[in-house]
Write an enzyme that holds these catalytic residues in place. Structure first.
Site, PDB file in Angstrom:
ATOM      1  N   ASP A  44       0.810  -1.214   0.000  1.00 61.03           N
ATOM      2  CA  ASP A  44       0.000   0.000   0.000  1.00 61.03           C
ATOM      3  C   ASP A  44       0.846   1.268   0.000  1.00 61.03           C
ATOM      4  O   ASP A  44       2.066   1.220   0.209  1.00 61.03           O
ATOM      5  CB  ASP A  44      -0.963  -0.002   1.199  1.00 61.03           C
ATOM      6  CG  ASP A  44      -0.326  -0.557   2.469  1.00 61.03           C
ATOM      7  OD1 ASP A  44       0.908  -0.557   2.567  1.00 61.03           O
ATOM      8  OD2 ASP A  44      -1.066  -0.991   3.363  1.00 61.03           O
ATOM      9  N   ASN A  73      -7.487  -3.189  14.343  1.00 68.34           N
ATOM     10  CA  ASN A  73      -8.891  -3.466  13.977  1.00 68.34           C
ATOM     11  C   ASN A  73      -9.006  -4.656  13.023  1.00 68.34           C
ATOM     12  O   ASN A  73     -10.057  -4.884  12.431  1.00 68.34           O
ATOM     13  CB  ASN A  73      -9.530  -2.217  13.332  1.00 68.34           C
ATOM     14  CG  ASN A  73      -8.840  -1.797  12.042  1.00 68.34           C
ATOM     15  OD1 ASN A  73      -7.867  -2.423  11.614  1.00 68.34           O
ATOM     16  ND2 ASN A  73      -9.322  -0.749  11.411  1.00 68.34           N
ATOM     17  N   HIS A  78      -7.270  -5.091  10.194  1.00 71.34           N
ATOM     18  CA  HIS A  78      -7.008  -4.837   8.768  1.00 71.34           C
ATOM     19  C   HIS A  78      -5.715  -5.504   8.327  1.00 71.34           C
ATOM     20  O   HIS A  78      -4.799  -5.712   9.128  1.00 71.34           O
ATOM     21  CB  HIS A  78      -7.042  -3.335   8.426  1.00 71.34           C
ATOM     22  CG  HIS A  78      -5.849  -2.535   8.851  1.00 71.34           C
ATOM     23  ND1 HIS A  78      -5.927  -1.200   9.188  1.00 71.34           N
ATOM     24  CD2 HIS A  78      -4.532  -2.829   8.955  1.00 71.34           C
ATOM     25  CE1 HIS A  78      -4.734  -0.740   9.485  1.00 71.34           C
ATOM     26  NE2 HIS A  78      -3.863  -1.707   9.355  1.00 71.34           N
ATOM     27  N   GLU A 110      -9.706  -2.187   5.333  1.00 71.06           N
ATOM     28  CA  GLU A 110     -10.337  -1.933   6.620  1.00 71.06           C
ATOM     29  C   GLU A 110     -11.569  -2.839   6.787  1.00 71.06           C
ATOM     30  O   GLU A 110     -12.057  -3.405   5.799  1.00 71.06           O
ATOM     31  CB  GLU A 110     -10.759  -0.459   6.688  1.00 71.06           C
ATOM     32  CG  GLU A 110      -9.602   0.540   6.508  1.00 71.06           C
ATOM     33  CD  GLU A 110      -8.716   0.695   7.755  1.00 71.06           C
ATOM     34  OE1 GLU A 110      -8.669  -0.213   8.603  1.00 71.06           O
ATOM     35  OE2 GLU A 110      -8.059   1.741   7.873  1.00 71.06           O
TER      36      GLU A 110
HETATM   37  C1  F6R Z   1       1.424  -1.507   6.052  1.00 70.22           C
HETATM   38  C2  F6R Z   1       0.220  -2.289   6.189  1.00 70.22           C
HETATM   39  C3  F6R Z   1      -0.578  -2.285   7.462  1.00 70.22           C
HETATM   40  C4  F6R Z   1       0.270  -2.612   8.685  1.00 70.22           C
HETATM   41  C5  F6R Z   1      -0.588  -2.574   9.942  1.00 70.22           C
HETATM   42  C6  F6R Z   1       0.249  -2.773  11.177  1.00 70.22           C
HETATM   43  O1  F6R Z   1       1.977  -1.675   4.759  1.00 70.22           O
HETATM   44  O2  F6R Z   1      -0.136  -2.937   5.277  1.00 70.22           O
HETATM   45  O3  F6R Z   1      -1.631  -3.209   7.341  1.00 70.22           O
HETATM   46  O4  F6R Z   1       0.852  -3.868   8.530  1.00 70.22           O
HETATM   47  O5  F6R Z   1      -1.258  -1.367  10.046  1.00 70.22           O
HETATM   48  O6  F6R Z   1       1.107  -1.691  11.334  1.00 70.22           O
HETATM   49  P1  F6R Z   1       2.270  -1.702  12.430  1.00 70.22           P
HETATM   50  O7  F6R Z   1       3.230  -2.747  12.029  1.00 70.22           O
HETATM   51  O8  F6R Z   1       2.890  -0.328  12.352  1.00 70.22           O
HETATM   52  O9  F6R Z   1       1.617  -1.979  13.746  1.00 70.22           O
END
Ligand code: F6R
Length: 239
Positions: free
Chosen positions: A63, A131, A133, A138
C-alpha cells in the site's frame, strides 16, 4: 493456518527471517510482497544483515498513502528504500509500488492490479492493524476486493499518527492491494507483536471468517504462517 507464538519481538523476527532466507536460497529470483509499519522493522534489519543475496528479487508493496510523493519521508516508498531496499541492493526497476501521487487513481489501481495478476508473489509479508485490517483493507472490505482507494478509518489514522509530527498530517486516503490479491500469494507470513494486537490476532485466527475482521480471510489460505510474540498471542494462550 499455522501459528507460532514466540517469547519476544526479536525471536518472532528471527523465525520470519529464517523462513525468508530458505525461500530465497531455493529461488533467488523470488517475488516478495512487503509490508511497511513498525512490526517488520526488525525482520528488515535482519534481512539487511543476512549473508543471503537478495539482489535478484522482485518486490511488490501492499500500500501507499495518497498525496505523498516517493521522496516524502513519510511515504511507504521512502520507508522501504531506506529500511530495506537500498541496504540489500534492490534497484528501482525491481521495485513495484502503487503510486499515491498521481491524478488518475482509477488508472493507477488498474495498472497495479494488472501487474499483480502477472507476478504471483512467492511470499507475502503482512502485519495486522489493531482493527484486524491487512494492508489497508479496513473492516467491511469485500473479500474479493482488488487494488483500490480507501478512506482510512479513525482508528487507523490514530494508530499511524505516532509516526507523524502531527495527527492532522496523517493522510486520510491510501491505495491498497485488495484481499483477493493478497490471497494470491503462494505463501503468507503474518507478523504481530504487542498486547494491542492480541484481540485482532485472536479474531483473525479463531473468530468467524467475516468481513468485520479482514484478516480472518487468511484462515482460507493454504499456506499461511502467523508468527507472533507472547503479548500478541495472550488471548490465544488464555483460550
Ligand atoms: C502496512 C500495512 C498495514 C500494517 C498494519 C500494522 O503496509 O499494510 O496493514 O501492517 O497497520 O502496522 P504496524 O506494524 O505499524 O503496527
Amino acid at each position: 493456518m499455522k501459528i507460532i507464538i514466540t517469547e519476544n519481538y526479536d525471536k518472532m523476527s528471527k523465525i520470519a527471517n529464517k523462513i525468508i532466507e530458505q525461500i530465497i536460497s531455493k529461488k533467488p529470483k523470488s517475488t516478495i510482497g512487503f509490508a511497511t509499519g513498525t512490526t517488520p522493522l526488525r525482520l528488515y534489519d535482519l534481512m539487511a544483515k543476512s549473508s543471503v543475496d537478495y539482489s535478484k528479487i522482485t518486490t511488490f508493496n501492499l500500500d501507499e498513502y495518497i498525496g505523498l510523493s516517493k521522496e516524502n519521508e513519510q511515504s511507504y516508498f521512502y520507508f522501504m528504500k531506506s529500511n530495506l531496499f537500498d541496504k540489500i541492493g534492490i534497484k528501482t526497476e525491481q521495485i513495484n509500488f502503487a503510486n499515491g501521487d498521481i491524478k488518475d487513481y482509477k488508472k493507477e489501481c488498474e495498472r497495479y492490479s494488472n501487474l499483480l495478476n502477472n507476478h504471483q508473489r512467492d511470499v507475502q509479508i503482512l502485519g495486522i492493524g489493531s482493527n484486524g485490517h491487512i494492508a489497508f483493507n479496513e473492516p467491511k472490505t469485500p473479500f474479493n476486493s482488488i487494488t483500490h482507494i480507501v478512506k482510512l478509518t479513525k482508528n487507523t489514522i490514530k494508530d499511524n499518527s505516532r509516526l507523524f509530527d502531527n495527527k492532522n498530517d496523517v493522510p486520510k486516503y491510501a491505495i491498497t492491494m485488495g484481499l483477493k490479491e493478497i490471497m494470491q500469494s503462494k505463501k503468507i507470513i503474518l507478523l504481530a507483536n504487542g498486547e494491542n494486537k492480541a484481540k485482532a490476532v485472536f479474531d483473525m485466527s479463531y473468530g468467524p471468517i467475516s468481513i468485520k475482521v479482514p484478516a480472518s480471510i487468511l484462515q482460507l489460505h493454504p499456506d499461511c504462517t502467523v508468527i507472533i510474540d507472547k503479548n500478541a498471542g495472550s488471548l490465544i494462550k488464555k483460550a
